[in-house]
Design an enzyme around this catalytic site. Structure first.
Site, PDB file in Angstrom:
ATOM      1  N   GLY A 269    -121.821  70.163 102.223  1.00 55.71           N
ATOM      2  CA  GLY A 269    -121.180  71.470 102.283  1.00 55.71           C
ATOM      3  C   GLY A 269    -122.155  72.573 102.648  1.00 55.71           C
ATOM      4  CG  ASP A 270    -125.274  73.361 100.070  1.00 58.67           C
ATOM      5  OD1 ASP A 270    -124.335  74.090  99.694  1.00 58.67           O
ATOM      6  OD2 ASP A 270    -125.947  72.659  99.288  1.00 58.67           O
TER       7      ASP A 270
END
Length: 337
Positions: A269-270
């Site tokens: 996600g990052d």
């Protein structure tokens, strides 16, 4: 809020700033087994930085953007490790404070393809000692984008005030606020749903996984998330291995997720946020930003760490469907995207 279209320009255009992005939040020492191992007495373990916001900063730096990470760590060897490795990735760490009284947090990760188990030892960490005064360093850096996540406001009352200062008061006029909802249920001892929704509604760019939106707010689909958060936020809803959807005003762009062999999902996600923000800073269109998010997320999914090897620029351009010159020049947003 700042109009998203005002930021969709070449990174070399407009007035020069010291940083394209400042990412603010806690980074701890992540202890994890080497590839193929588990968290047991038979596996070798390695230590590396682990933090959502520094992951985004490192991803942006690797993609060629001037990025800074703002936080607080202990005056201890673990703090040295964190700051040293984030800096080695090309991130400016001059906004990181060292706390002589409070320690650097630690967490242990037990990776598995179906999902990792994570064990945190962060109570009373140096980062939890941040408060609204930390915003002064962010404002002084004059970034084009301030990137935050829903992890920081739950760390302490001071951290909550810090995030609210940057999101609601907007002391840095003219910069975008990027907010990753990043709901971590085990951290919250109060109802997270209204607090995270209020922050998301006030941000300029919002990243949220559909699974966490369902868990938090009981919505059914990406459109339900958009109806809840509303305009004018540029909203990116990630639906795992299915697709990512961007809502920006009346514009809706959907981009299927490519098939990726998943070794370990934490950090993807990052990486997606770093890729998408890189596309924004380069002036790419919505579809190219989503493709770049997927591409960079895939490098994390194929790694036991939070970062995998990046493709070269030519491979990136082929993957997102743009000419090589456009990547180098940060040309204007593609027509029709």
């Amino acid at each position: 809020m700042v109009a998203i279209s005002a930021m969709a320009q070449a990174e070399t255009g407009g007035a020069a700033t010291a940083h394209a992005v400042v990412c603010l939040g806690e980074t701890m020492v992540q202890v994890t087994p080497v590839a193929g191992g588990r968290l047991d007495g038979r596996s070798r373990l390695v230590m590396r930085p682990g933090g959502a916001e520094s992951n985004v900063a490192m991803g942006l730096a690797r993609l060629g953007h001037p990025a800074a990470w703002c936080s607080r760590v202990g005056s201890d060897p673990l703090g040295d490790l964190v700051v040293g490795e984030v800096a080695a990735a090309g991130v400016d760490t001059s906004l990181v404070e060292r706390d002589p009284a409070l320690p650097t947090g630690v967490f242990f990760k037990d990776p598995a393809p179906e999902g990792s188990s994570v064990y945190y030892y962060r109570a009373g960490s140096a980062a939890s000692g941040m408060d609204e005064t930390t915003a002064e360093a962010v404002v002084a850096a004059a970034p084009r984008v301030i990137h935050l996540s829903g992890i920081t406001p739950v760390l302490s009352d001071g951290c909550r005030r810090l995030v609210e200062r940057l999101v609601f008061d907007r002391p840095h006029a003219g910069g975008l606020v990027s907010f990753d909802v990043n709901h971590r249920p085990r951290l919250w001892r109060r109802d997270a749903a209204p607090e995270l929704l209020r922050l998301a509604r006030a941000a300029d760019v919002v990243f949220v996984g559909l699974d966490e939106a369902v868990r938090l707010w009981g919505v059914d689909d990406a459109e339900g998330v958009r109806d809840l958060i509303g305009a004018p936020a540029c909203l990116v809803v990630k639906d795992g291995a299915t697709e990512a959807v961007c809502f920006d005003g009346d514009t809706v762009v959907r981009e299927p997720a490519p098939v990726v062999e998943v070794i370990e999902p934490v950090g993807a996600g990052d990486a997606f946020a770093a890729g998408w923000l890189s596309g924004l800073l380069r002036g790419l269109g919505h579809r190219e930003r989503l493709r770049l998010g997927h591409l960079i997320a895939g490098t994390a999914l194929r790694s036991t760490g939070d970062h995998g090897p990046l493709p070269d620029a030519d491979a990136i351009c082929r993957g997102i469907g743009i000419p090589r010159a456009r990547w180098a020049d940060g040309a204007a947003t593609a027509a029709g995207s």
